[in-house]
Write a protein that holds these residues in place. Structure first.
Motif, mmCIF file in Angstrom:
data_model
loop_
_atom_site.group_PDB
_atom_site.id
_atom_site.type_symbol
_atom_site.label_atom_id
_atom_site.label_comp_id
_atom_site.label_asym_id
_atom_site.label_seq_id
_atom_site.Cartn_x
_atom_site.Cartn_y
_atom_site.Cartn_z
ATOM 1 N N SER A 277 11.195 85.564 67.219
ATOM 2 C CA SER A 277 11.042 86.973 66.838
ATOM 3 C C SER A 277 10.540 87.821 67.991
ATOM 4 O O SER A 277 10.867 89.012 68.086
ATOM 5 C CB SER A 277 10.097 87.101 65.636
ATOM 6 O OG SER A 277 8.779 86.681 65.972
ATOM 7 N N ARG A 278 9.772 87.190 68.892
ATOM 8 C CA ARG A 278 9.251 87.931 70.054
ATOM 9 C C ARG A 278 10.204 87.882 71.244
ATOM 10 O O ARG A 278 9.925 88.491 72.283
ATOM 11 C CB ARG A 278 7.891 87.363 70.445
ATOM 12 C CG ARG A 278 6.821 87.531 69.366
ATOM 13 C CD ARG A 278 6.388 88.977 69.167
ATOM 14 N NE ARG A 278 5.598 89.423 70.286
ATOM 15 C CZ ARG A 278 4.272 89.302 70.361
ATOM 16 N NH1 ARG A 278 3.613 88.739 69.351
ATOM 17 N NH2 ARG A 278 3.617 89.735 71.415
ATOM 18 N N GLY A 279 11.306 87.143 71.113
ATOM 19 C CA GLY A 279 12.307 87.112 72.167
ATOM 20 C C GLY A 279 12.030 86.156 73.296
ATOM 21 O O GLY A 279 12.708 86.201 74.333
ATOM 22 N N CYS A 280 11.054 85.253 73.121
ATOM 23 C CA CYS A 280 10.729 84.297 74.191
ATOM 24 C C CYS A 280 11.790 83.204 74.305
ATOM 25 O O CYS A 280 12.019 82.659 75.392
ATOM 26 C CB CYS A 280 9.368 83.649 73.928
ATOM 27 S SG CYS A 280 8.017 84.806 73.771
ATOM 28 N N VAL A 281 12.411 82.862 73.180
ATOM 29 C CA VAL A 281 13.438 81.822 73.132
ATOM 30 C C VAL A 281 14.703 82.420 72.528
ATOM 31 O O VAL A 281 14.639 83.116 71.507
ATOM 32 C CB VAL A 281 12.969 80.616 72.288
ATOM 33 C CG1 VAL A 281 14.087 79.589 72.126
ATOM 34 C CG2 VAL A 281 11.740 79.965 72.925
ATOM 35 N N GLN A 307 13.789 86.562 83.484
ATOM 36 C CA GLN A 307 12.865 87.686 83.587
ATOM 37 C C GLN A 307 12.512 88.232 82.206
ATOM 38 O O GLN A 307 11.344 88.499 81.915
ATOM 39 C CB GLN A 307 13.481 88.792 84.449
ATOM 40 C CG GLN A 307 12.547 89.951 84.720
ATOM 41 C CD GLN A 307 13.160 90.961 85.664
ATOM 42 O OE1 GLN A 307 14.345 91.242 85.597
ATOM 43 N NE2 GLN A 307 12.354 91.508 86.554
ATOM 44 N N ARG A 308 13.510 88.384 81.353
ATOM 45 C CA ARG A 308 13.264 88.924 80.012
ATOM 46 C C ARG A 308 12.392 87.967 79.204
ATOM 47 O O ARG A 308 11.408 88.391 78.580
ATOM 48 C CB ARG A 308 14.608 89.142 79.302
ATOM 49 C CG ARG A 308 14.491 89.501 77.833
ATOM 50 C CD ARG A 308 15.840 89.879 77.245
ATOM 51 N NE ARG A 308 16.874 88.891 77.525
ATOM 52 C CZ ARG A 308 17.045 87.766 76.826
ATOM 53 N NH1 ARG A 308 16.232 87.481 75.820
ATOM 54 N NH2 ARG A 308 18.019 86.927 77.135
ATOM 55 N N GLN A 309 12.727 86.670 79.201
ATOM 56 C CA GLN A 309 11.950 85.716 78.413
ATOM 57 C C GLN A 309 10.527 85.565 78.945
ATOM 58 O O GLN A 309 9.569 85.504 78.169
ATOM 59 C CB GLN A 309 12.653 84.355 78.394
ATOM 60 C CG GLN A 309 13.944 84.338 77.590
ATOM 61 C CD GLN A 309 14.508 82.929 77.429
ATOM 62 O OE1 GLN A 309 14.151 82.004 78.163
ATOM 63 N NE2 GLN A 309 15.403 82.758 76.468
#
Length: 338
Positions: A277-281, A307-309
């Motif tokens: 949900s936080r976009g880490c994976v 970079q985004r993760q």
């Protein structure tokens, strides 16, 4: 329980007076399967129930801490231990390291009745909500995350960009099993290689139900690594993908990959919901097309994905700091009404 036990057991022993420790795991000696053979499971289950009965009768603990299983004979064993604890007027603390059990609770009145009035320790708010929605009356439900494993300093994107134009280094570490999607990743890598894509594939871990023919796409097989050698594995790869067919909990490999600065993708699970949900994976499906598509994105813009993760992981990482997880676990034992 594996690595989780290595972390939580010393905290438990320092927070409480532990009067007895009962081994639960069956031996897998000589087995090439992800789980122990049935006779070994049965022997271990009977022995665990017998030893728990003895400990409850002679040691008079006020609580039983139980890393609860999610299916089959181990779940039956754990259910019997909960019943025994109740007979001896002993509280039960169930530490759920997966995310499949709430669905079984929802579908089984007998299981809900057996496990009711227990204290639950779960991996995420999503799992906590699922336990509540299953209709199992709990004494309490607490979120205790798995700790992010200590590791080297994550690679900066500026350093990673120096690999531009070189093969994309794909990695796998852990049990090579179809339920974990290892064969799916193999097929995706083979598809890219067949198309002439510049990729390499390094694996490490125990090979379970994967036939030798599926390993043809592997460039380097490091075997089963010692804990001290795990960091060297992560330094060899750019991308880690876990396209599991079953619902994982909160796999340490996802946290390790993020800690190492790799691009990470996996199938969604309630235990890891926060990371998605936080976009880490990156969320993918347990199919070859989905995995291939993600790998192609990484081939095109590995620096952008990392970079985004990593930006999002830096914001979330304090919640998974080992000291913070340890403090949360210890606080439960200090404040719980057992």
């Amino acid at each position: 329980m594996g690595r989780a036990a290595d972390f939580f057991t010393p905290v438990l022993q320092s927070s409480c007076r532990v009067v007895a420790v009962v081994p639960l795991s069956a031996k897998r000696t000589g087995s090439m399967h992800i789980a122990a053979a049935w006779p070994a499971k049965a022997t271990a289950a009977v022995g665990a129930v017998r030893r728990c009965t003895s400990a409850l009768a002679t040691k008079s603990p006020i609580a039983v801490y139980l890393p609860i299983s999610q299916w089959g004979l181990p779940l039956l064993r754990d259910s019997l231990i909960v019943v025994l604890a109740r007979i001896f007027n002993c509280s039960t603390v169930l530490h759920l390291h997966g995310s499949q059990l709430p669905a079984r609770l929802a579908s089984s009145w007998a299981l809900r009745k057996t496990l009711e009035r227990s204290h639950w320790l779960v991996l995420s708010e999503t799992v906590a909500a699922a336990v509540d929605a299953a209709g199992c009356r709990a004494a309490s439900v607490h979120v205790i995350r798995n700790p992010a494993p200590p590791g080297g300093t994550p690679r900066e994107v500026a350093q990673a960009s120096s690999r531009t134009g070189q093969p994309l280094r794909i990695g796998w570490i852990g049990t090579m099993h179809s339920q974990k999607g290892f064969d799916i990743l193999c097929d995706a890598v083979a598809r890219l290689k067949h198309a002439g894509a510049p990729v390499s594939f390094t694996v490490a871990g125990f090979r379970s139900d994967v036939p030798t023919s599926r390993m043809a796409c592997v460039d380097q097989d490091l075997g089963v690594l010692e804990p001290a050698d795990v960091l060297s594995f992560w330094s060899r790869i750019d991308v880690f993908v876990l396209p599991a067919r079953w619902a994982e909990g909160l796999p340490f490999v996802l946290l390790e990959g993020l800690q190492a600065g790799c691009a990470v993708a996996a199938t969604w699970s309630a235990g890891s919901a926060e990371l998605f949900s936080r976009g880490c994976v990156e969320r993918i499906g347990s199919d070859v097309d989905s995995v291939t598509a993600f790998l192609r994105v990484c081939m095109t813009d590995i620096d952008g994905v990392r970079q985004r993760q990593q930006k999002l992981w830096r914001e979330l990482r304090p919640l998974y700091d080992p000291d913070r997880v340890e403090a949360s676990f210890a606080e439960f034992w200090q404040e719980a009404d057992l």
